[in-house]
Design a protein around this motif. Sequence first.
Motif, PDB file in Angstrom:
ATOM      1  N   LYS A   1       0.830  -1.306  -0.018  1.00 37.15           N
ATOM      2  CA  LYS A   1      -0.026  -0.009  -0.095  1.00 37.15           C
ATOM      3  C   LYS A   1       0.911   1.414  -0.087  1.00 37.15           C
ATOM      4  O   LYS A   1       0.201   2.319  -0.419  1.00 37.15           O
ATOM      5  CB  LYS A   1      -0.896   0.070   1.325  1.00 37.15           C
ATOM      6  CG  LYS A   1      -2.122  -1.109   1.233  1.00 37.15           C
ATOM      7  CD  LYS A   1      -3.160  -1.022   2.107  1.00 37.15           C
ATOM      8  CE  LYS A   1      -4.134  -1.914   2.107  1.00 37.15           C
ATOM      9  NZ  LYS A   1      -5.016  -1.851   3.290  1.00 37.15           N
ATOM     10  N   THR A   2       2.237   1.032   0.436  1.00 40.24           N
ATOM     11  CA  THR A   2       3.086   2.356   0.433  1.00 40.24           C
ATOM     12  C   THR A   2       3.627   2.661  -0.982  1.00 40.24           C
ATOM     13  O   THR A   2       4.266   3.791  -1.212  1.00 40.24           O
ATOM     14  CB  THR A   2       4.404   1.834   1.181  1.00 40.24           C
ATOM     15  OG1 THR A   2       4.875   0.802   0.669  1.00 40.24           O
ATOM     16  CG2 THR A   2       3.705   1.832   2.814  1.00 40.24           C
ATOM     17  N   GLY A   3       3.268   1.731  -1.879  1.00 42.03           N
ATOM     18  CA  GLY A   3       3.628   1.986  -3.188  1.00 42.03           C
ATOM     19  C   GLY A   3       4.935   1.216  -3.776  1.00 42.03           C
ATOM     20  O   GLY A   3       5.425   1.273  -4.997  1.00 42.03           O
ATOM     21  N   ARG A   4       5.391   0.719  -2.831  1.00 39.21           N
ATOM     22  CA  ARG A   4       6.634  -0.164  -3.205  1.00 39.21           C
ATOM     23  C   ARG A   4       6.446  -1.487  -3.642  1.00 39.21           C
ATOM     24  O   ARG A   4       5.292  -2.197  -3.245  1.00 39.21           O
ATOM     25  CB  ARG A   4       7.717  -0.212  -1.997  1.00 39.21           C
ATOM     26  CG  ARG A   4       8.192   1.248  -1.424  1.00 39.21           C
ATOM     27  CD  ARG A   4       9.086   1.239  -0.456  1.00 39.21           C
ATOM     28  NE  ARG A   4      10.368   0.726  -1.125  1.00 39.21           N
ATOM     29  CZ  ARG A   4      11.242   1.694  -2.014  1.00 39.21           C
ATOM     30  NH1 ARG A   4      10.644   2.888  -1.992  1.00 39.21           N
ATOM     31  NH2 ARG A   4      12.308   1.042  -2.378  1.00 39.21           N
ATOM     32  N   TRP A   5       7.271  -2.428  -4.367  1.00 37.86           N
ATOM     33  CA  TRP A   5       7.141  -3.486  -4.846  1.00 37.86           C
ATOM     34  C   TRP A   5       7.896  -4.379  -4.245  1.00 37.86           C
ATOM     35  O   TRP A   5       9.254  -4.187  -3.741  1.00 37.86           O
ATOM     36  CB  TRP A   5       7.525  -3.647  -6.398  1.00 37.86           C
ATOM     37  CG  TRP A   5       6.283  -3.110  -7.119  1.00 37.86           C
ATOM     38  CD1 TRP A   5       5.939  -1.788  -7.553  1.00 37.86           C
ATOM     39  CD2 TRP A   5       5.273  -3.885  -7.896  1.00 37.86           C
ATOM     40  NE1 TRP A   5       5.073  -1.747  -8.310  1.00 37.86           N
ATOM     41  CE2 TRP A   5       4.405  -3.039  -8.580  1.00 37.86           C
ATOM     42  CE3 TRP A   5       5.022  -5.321  -7.834  1.00 37.86           C
ATOM     43  CZ2 TRP A   5       3.254  -3.381  -9.185  1.00 37.86           C
ATOM     44  CZ3 TRP A   5       4.062  -5.968  -8.516  1.00 37.86           C
ATOM     45  CH2 TRP A   5       3.210  -4.717  -9.226  1.00 37.86           C
ATOM     46  N   TYR A   6       7.540  -5.515  -3.777  1.00 41.86           N
ATOM     47  CA  TYR A   6       8.096  -6.790  -3.150  1.00 41.86           C
ATOM     48  C   TYR A   6       8.180  -7.939  -3.830  1.00 41.86           C
ATOM     49  O   TYR A   6       6.960  -8.368  -4.457  1.00 41.86           O
ATOM     50  CB  TYR A   6       7.568  -6.905  -1.748  1.00 41.86           C
ATOM     51  CG  TYR A   6       7.775  -5.763  -0.790  1.00 41.86           C
ATOM     52  CD1 TYR A   6       8.990  -5.817   0.179  1.00 41.86           C
ATOM     53  CD2 TYR A   6       6.909  -4.780  -0.661  1.00 41.86           C
ATOM     54  CE1 TYR A   6       9.152  -4.354   0.874  1.00 41.86           C
ATOM     55  CE2 TYR A   6       7.189  -3.749   0.088  1.00 41.86           C
ATOM     56  CZ  TYR A   6       8.107  -3.461   0.946  1.00 41.86           C
ATOM     57  OH  TYR A   6       8.315  -2.502   1.636  1.00 41.86           O
ATOM     58  N   GLN A   7       9.137  -8.882  -4.162  1.00 43.57           N
ATOM     59  CA  GLN A   7       9.075 -10.237  -4.255  1.00 43.57           C
ATOM     60  C   GLN A   7       8.882 -11.137  -3.123  1.00 43.57           C
ATOM     61  O   GLN A   7       9.755 -11.213  -2.413  1.00 43.57           O
ATOM     62  CB  GLN A   7      10.252 -10.614  -4.993  1.00 43.57           C
ATOM     63  CG  GLN A   7      10.538 -11.887  -5.607  1.00 43.57           C
ATOM     64  CD  GLN A   7      11.815 -12.143  -6.415  1.00 43.57           C
ATOM     65  OE1 GLN A   7      12.695 -12.181  -5.613  1.00 43.57           O
ATOM     66  NE2 GLN A   7      11.414 -12.457  -7.724  1.00 43.57           N
ATOM     67  N   VAL A   8       8.068 -11.843  -3.162  1.00 44.92           N
ATOM     68  CA  VAL A   8       7.458 -12.613  -1.906  1.00 44.92           C
ATOM     69  C   VAL A   8       7.809 -14.180  -2.185  1.00 44.92           C
ATOM     70  O   VAL A   8       7.476 -14.843  -3.290  1.00 44.92           O
ATOM     71  CB  VAL A   8       5.814 -12.582  -1.642  1.00 44.92           C
ATOM     72  CG1 VAL A   8       5.547 -13.455  -0.377  1.00 44.92           C
ATOM     73  CG2 VAL A   8       5.562 -11.111  -1.346  1.00 44.92           C
ATOM     74  N   LEU A   9       8.605 -14.834  -1.213  1.00 44.69           N
ATOM     75  CA  LEU A   9       8.950 -16.026  -1.376  1.00 44.69           C
ATOM     76  C   LEU A   9       8.448 -16.703  -0.201  1.00 44.69           C
ATOM     77  O   LEU A   9       8.705 -16.760   0.829  1.00 44.69           O
ATOM     78  CB  LEU A   9      10.452 -16.125  -1.471  1.00 44.69           C
ATOM     79  CG  LEU A   9      11.151 -17.730  -1.403  1.00 44.69           C
ATOM     80  CD1 LEU A   9      10.519 -18.449  -2.814  1.00 44.69           C
ATOM     81  CD2 LEU A   9      12.594 -17.776  -1.218  1.00 44.69           C
ATOM     82  N   VAL A  10       7.564 -17.775  -0.480  1.00 40.60           N
ATOM     83  CA  VAL A  10       6.835 -18.722   0.511  1.00 40.60           C
ATOM     84  C   VAL A  10       7.536 -19.901   0.453  1.00 40.60           C
ATOM     85  O   VAL A  10       7.429 -20.596  -0.769  1.00 40.60           O
ATOM     86  CB  VAL A  10       5.544 -18.642   0.432  1.00 40.60           C
ATOM     87  CG1 VAL A  10       4.980 -19.598   1.588  1.00 40.60           C
ATOM     88  CG2 VAL A  10       4.757 -17.373   0.315  1.00 40.60           C
ATOM     89  N   HIS A  11       8.415 -20.112   1.492  1.00 35.84           N
ATOM     90  CA  HIS A  11       9.379 -21.391   1.409  1.00 35.84           C
ATOM     91  C   HIS A  11       9.043 -22.362   2.528  1.00 35.84           C
ATOM     92  O   HIS A  11       8.892 -21.831   3.717  1.00 35.84           O
ATOM     93  CB  HIS A  11      10.499 -21.095   1.364  1.00 35.84           C
ATOM     94  CG  HIS A  11      11.666 -22.075   0.994  1.00 35.84           C
ATOM     95  ND1 HIS A  11      12.126 -23.118   1.662  1.00 35.84           N
ATOM     96  CD2 HIS A  11      12.139 -22.199  -0.212  1.00 35.84           C
ATOM     97  CE1 HIS A  11      12.987 -23.716   1.018  1.00 35.84           C
ATOM     98  NE2 HIS A  11      13.083 -23.366  -0.256  1.00 35.84           N
ATOM     99  N   PRO A  12       8.944 -23.812   2.508  1.00 36.64           N
ATOM    100  CA  PRO A  12       8.923 -24.703   3.656  1.00 36.64           C
ATOM    101  C   PRO A  12       9.922 -24.701   4.662  1.00 36.64           C
ATOM    102  O   PRO A  12      10.966 -24.885   3.906  1.00 36.64           O
ATOM    103  CB  PRO A  12       8.359 -25.990   2.761  1.00 36.64           C
ATOM    104  CG  PRO A  12       9.235 -25.736   1.456  1.00 36.64           C
ATOM    105  CD  PRO A  12       9.064 -24.449   1.131  1.00 36.64           C
ATOM    106  N   GLY A  13       9.563 -25.093   5.801  1.00 34.06           N
ATOM    107  CA  GLY A  13      10.805 -25.427   6.788  1.00 34.06           C
ATOM    108  C   GLY A  13      10.383 -26.688   7.012  1.00 34.06           C
ATOM    109  O   GLY A  13       9.163 -26.776   7.675  1.00 34.06           O
ATOM    110  N   ALA A  14      11.373 -27.542   6.789  1.00 31.52           N
ATOM    111  CA  ALA A  14      11.106 -29.075   7.082  1.00 31.52           C
ATOM    112  C   ALA A  14      11.565 -29.422   8.429  1.00 31.52           C
ATOM    113  O   ALA A  14      12.510 -29.089   8.863  1.00 31.52           O
ATOM    114  CB  ALA A  14      11.620 -30.156   6.019  1.00 31.52           C
TER     115      ALA A  14
END
Length: 788
Positions: free
Chosen positions: A271-284
């Motif tokens: 919402k601040t106008g910035r862009w993010y690359q989101v990585l959702v990674h498993p923790g085993a």
Amino acid sequence: MATTQTRVSPDTRGEAGQEGRATGLWLDPRGRVVHLDGAWPPFVPFRPDAFPRPLEDVLHADLVPVVRALLQDALVTAGAVCRPATVEGDPHEVRLTARAVRPTESAAPLVHLLLEERDDVRDVGFGEPLHGDPAQHETVDALACGLERLQRFIAEESDRYDALQHLNEDLQRVTRHLMQILDEREVLNRDYHQILTGLHIAVLFLDADLRVRRCSPLAEALFCADAGAGKPLVGQSVADLRHALAYEDLPEDVRGVLADGLPRRREVAAKTGRWYQVLVHPGAAEDGTVTEVLVALLDITERKQIEAEYRSSEERWRRLVQMHPEPILLTVDGVIVFTNQAGARVFGGASEDDIIGRSVFDFIVPELHDVFRRRLRRLQRGRPTEPYEHQLIRLDGVRRDVIAASIPVTYQGRPAAQTVIRDITHRKQVERELREERNFITAVLDTIDALVVVLDRDGRIVRMNQACETFSGYAEAEVLGEDLVERFVPPVWQEQARRYLADLRDAGIRQHRIERPWQTRSGEVRLVAWSTTTLPDDSGRTRFIIGTGLDITEQRRLEQAVLHLTEEERRRFGRDLHDGLGSQLTGIALLTRSVIQDLLAGQEVHVEDLEEINRLVVQSAEMARALAQGLNPVQLEEEGLVAALQSLVEGIGKLADTEGVFESRVCRVPLDVNTATQLYWIVQEAVGNAMKHAGASRIRVCLWEEQAATPPRLHLRIEDDGIGFDLKQAEAAGMGLHTMRYRARLTGARLHIDSRPGQGTRITCSIEVPGPYGRLAPVPETTTEDDR
């Protein structure tokens, strides 16, 4: 005896007394308690949990010094020793009996300490052995039996003690290892915390219930800024965090990672106008199950801006490249992904679509495939390639000469190569034509006998032909770039030569003729007649000076020799005219005057006088004819050369003791007077040399026609049987041979001289007969001649 406050309460003492009045302890040589005979015997204030234990932890403080002294006595005494002792606040006396026992031969000694509470007060000597009293002997016997049982017990317990000792050591090692692991985990946790704090990435750790377990400071700042201050991020549900990002599917992606263990990657806007690359990674976990999920958010706002600028610049680049006149193409792994209209034309395509998607090797001649594979590998390593000239094959099969230069670039995130191509087919054709023309000019320059040298405007040598190399003695490569005046002009003439070149350069004179001396490599100075011209550049300034020269050294020598001979002939003619014809005419004049005087005197004129005058006049006419023939020995008639040569040969025998033979297979020679005269002088010079220098007894002169030649040729040969000579020495010593060669060149004839010492001399002169005269008139067949 020093005493301390007892740690045994009355109640405790009563309980201890109920179990017995004596207490047995086993001590090691260091004074540590290793075993108790009872579970909680008297005189032991506290019940020990483990062994060995110091005396202070087991006995009353008042008994410890006495026991230590007794221990030392027992270790050095073979029997048992005893001592009395009291405890402060206790009326009873304590009897201490110690005896050293060795459980095994190899084991360290142990001391058994017996503590007895006694009511009677009997004086026992300090450190006195037990002897005398039967009751004491019974106690000793009982003690011995107990000692035997104890020895067996100690032998059994010793093994268990060793096992326990080893177990204790193993436990200590495990404890140290566990402590090391704990320390490492502490360091890892500290480093992990520092990494999270120092990372420029927002990181969330979610449990299986989709709640935040841990987070980085950037994640705290990102997700709590909108939620309001005072509400911690840890413990919140991931569903409550969607408000900060335009990422409604975040809970579903987290559940999907928990279910299948596959990571998810998204690019979302905040919402601040910035862009993010989101990585959702498993923790085993250890068993491989997914127990937690890592959510990392990398700020890619600048990258997005760069990509937008890149797309904009790429579009501008495409428009610029499309307008560029040179072919430009982009290749990825050797495949053309972009080209402009000029590139389509050079490859023979109707449009760019005909070229895009093809391999570059479709347009490269097969023999250069390996070369271009190496160039592609160099570009893939990020290193540019040098411009390379080669041939490409168009779609229509036509080959074109091009020059290509490539640099490594990035195209749509992949390593690529940008290549600029220039069609040099026309240039190559022009170069080939220029090369052929240069080779032709070089061949012409190397063929002609004239000297050709090209100078720059400063007088340095740029080019010289083969004749100039032979004449000067220097190869062209040896003198290129050198100053012509410094190298070839004698020192006395150098200043004058420099002024001449400067005037020629500055005045821009197109053509000029001059004679200058030239010094060869051997040091010989030759005279060269130069014809010079200047070649200007586009601005009109002199760029090159071209000189064409002829070696006129021999010509000047021959001219001087001819002048000398002419002067000698003129003086000889004057002498002959004065001494011969002049004297004859003077005699005629005197006789005539005498006859005239006799006639005037009326005297008779004698016929003898008139006959004498007539004789003298006839002789004068003969002398005048001979003088005229010396000036012009060949008459204008066609048979004049034959007659003159025959007269010359016939006169040989009159002048010397030499036989003269003249043979001719022609009777008329269709040559002009000048040519015939020069041939006559050549024969006269050869005959004179044979008579004066060779000592010849026979001179043969032959004149014949070469029948098979076209046009016909006239050959003249003079042979003698004299002593002969060395040709090189004769040419260096006198001017006779040079004069003959000079006269032959004047008429266009070829002169060949063959002579060796002791073998005579043969001189042959050959000349073409002019066409309008046809073939020579032959003499009758009776005349023969040796054609050798």
